[in-house]
Design a protein around this motif. Structure first.
Motif, PDB file in Angstrom:
ATOM      1  N   ARG A 134      41.524  50.498  41.145  1.00  0.00           N
ATOM      2  CA  ARG A 134      41.901  49.443  40.079  1.00  0.00           C
ATOM      3  C   ARG A 134      41.909  48.506  39.073  1.00  0.00           C
ATOM      4  NH1 ARG A 134      43.011  45.089  44.409  1.00  0.00           N
ATOM      5  NH2 ARG A 134      44.190  43.978  43.408  1.00  0.00           N
ATOM      6  N   ASP A 135      41.290  49.787  38.260  1.00  0.00           N
ATOM      7  CA  ASP A 135      40.766  49.194  37.217  1.00  0.00           C
ATOM      8  C   ASP A 135      41.806  49.205  35.919  1.00  0.00           C
ATOM      9  OD1 ASP A 135      38.251  50.521  37.407  1.00  0.00           O
ATOM     10  OD2 ASP A 135      38.430  52.347  36.597  1.00  0.00           O
ATOM     11  N   ASP A 136      43.064  48.671  35.992  1.00  0.00           N
ATOM     12  CA  ASP A 136      43.476  47.853  35.143  1.00  0.00           C
ATOM     13  C   ASP A 136      43.894  46.757  35.610  1.00  0.00           C
ATOM     14  OD1 ASP A 136      44.161  50.669  33.521  1.00  0.00           O
ATOM     15  OD2 ASP A 136      46.454  50.673  34.936  1.00  0.00           O
ATOM     16  N   THR A 137      42.876  46.593  36.622  1.00  0.00           N
ATOM     17  CA  THR A 137      43.601  45.026  37.349  1.00  0.00           C
ATOM     18  C   THR A 137      42.491  44.581  37.004  1.00  0.00           C
ATOM     19  OG1 THR A 137      44.966  45.372  38.640  1.00  0.00           O
ATOM     20  CG2 THR A 137      44.387  43.715  39.332  1.00  0.00           C
ATOM     21  N   ILE A 147      38.493  49.989  29.780  1.00  0.00           N
ATOM     22  CA  ILE A 147      38.400  49.698  30.911  1.00  0.00           C
ATOM     23  C   ILE A 147      36.474  50.016  30.944  1.00  0.00           C
ATOM     24  CG2 ILE A 147      38.307  51.186  33.393  1.00  0.00           C
ATOM     25  CD1 ILE A 147      41.727  51.088  32.607  1.00  0.00           C
ATOM     26  N   LYS A 171      40.664  45.218  32.606  1.00  0.00           N
ATOM     27  CA  LYS A 171      41.712  45.294  31.222  1.00  0.00           C
ATOM     28  C   LYS A 171      41.839  43.179  31.188  1.00  0.00           C
ATOM     29  CE  LYS A 171      44.736  47.231  29.934  1.00  0.00           C
ATOM     30  NZ  LYS A 171      46.115  48.081  29.526  1.00  0.00           N
ATOM     31  N   ASP A 226      43.487  51.825  26.222  1.00  0.00           N
ATOM     32  CA  ASP A 226      42.890  50.601  28.241  1.00  0.00           C
ATOM     33  C   ASP A 226      41.683  51.606  28.334  1.00  0.00           C
ATOM     34  OD1 ASP A 226      45.471  49.773  27.108  1.00  0.00           O
ATOM     35  OD2 ASP A 226      46.470  50.476  28.747  1.00  0.00           O
ATOM     36  N   GLU A 227      42.246  52.998  28.253  1.00  0.00           N
ATOM     37  CA  GLU A 227      40.269  53.918  28.932  1.00  0.00           C
ATOM     38  C   GLU A 227      39.247  52.840  28.134  1.00  0.00           C
ATOM     39  OE1 GLU A 227      43.403  55.634  27.962  1.00  0.00           O
ATOM     40  OE2 GLU A 227      43.266  56.260  29.346  1.00  0.00           O
ATOM     41  N   ASN A 236      43.530  39.358  33.165  1.00  0.00           N
ATOM     42  CA  ASN A 236      44.519  39.929  34.083  1.00  0.00           C
ATOM     43  C   ASN A 236      43.835  38.963  34.971  1.00  0.00           C
ATOM     44  OD1 ASN A 236      46.538  42.204  34.305  1.00  0.00           O
ATOM     45  ND2 ASN A 236      44.702  43.527  34.318  1.00  0.00           N
TER      46      ASN A 236
END
Length: 136
Positions: free
Chosen positions: A98-101, A28, A104, A24-25, A107
């Protein structure tokens, strides 16, 4: 430059679709930093090309009026579409919570209403927010 950057973006896309992200990193970081560098320059050079090639063939005052109008249009686009957005404030502040939102794939918030461009997003190579030009 636009042809070069478009080819570069295509090559990166092909590589990432074939290889994927390790974690994931990495995903992102790519959508937060790497892709916007290429896409932002592509958008910039294309915009410059379009402005230059539609400039009236003359000189003097006509050039001044044309380029002043183009600058006003760019400022209006910036104000309407960027500086008032939550995403822009988030990115400019250097936040990462909020980087995951934002960075990625998959979303997309359909509940807030969407610009038509969202229906053209390649879900394998884009996030909802990576199409947004970023300040440097």
């Amino acid at each position: 430059m636009t042809l070069y950057l478009q080819d570069l973006l295509g090559s990166v896309k092909k590589y990432l679709i074939e290889e994927g992200f390790k974690n994931d990193e990495e995903e992102i970081r790519f959508f937060r930093s790497i892709k916007p560098q290429i896409l932002g320059k592509l958008i910039y050079y294309n915009k410059i090309y379009r402005i230059e090639t539609t400039c009236p063939v003359s000189n003097g005052k006509m050039y001044y009026n044309y380029f002043s109008g183009q600058l006003a249009n760019l400022k209006r686009e910036y104000t309407e579409h960027l500086c008032n957005s939550d995403f822009y404030r988030y990115y400019r502040s250097g936040r990462t919570d909020r980087d995951d939102t934002y960075f990625k794939r998959g979303n997309i918030n359909y509940h807030d209403g969407l610009n038509s461009i969202v229906f053209e997003i390649d879900p394998e190579f884009s996030t909802f927010f990576d199409q947004t030009p970023r300040p440097h």
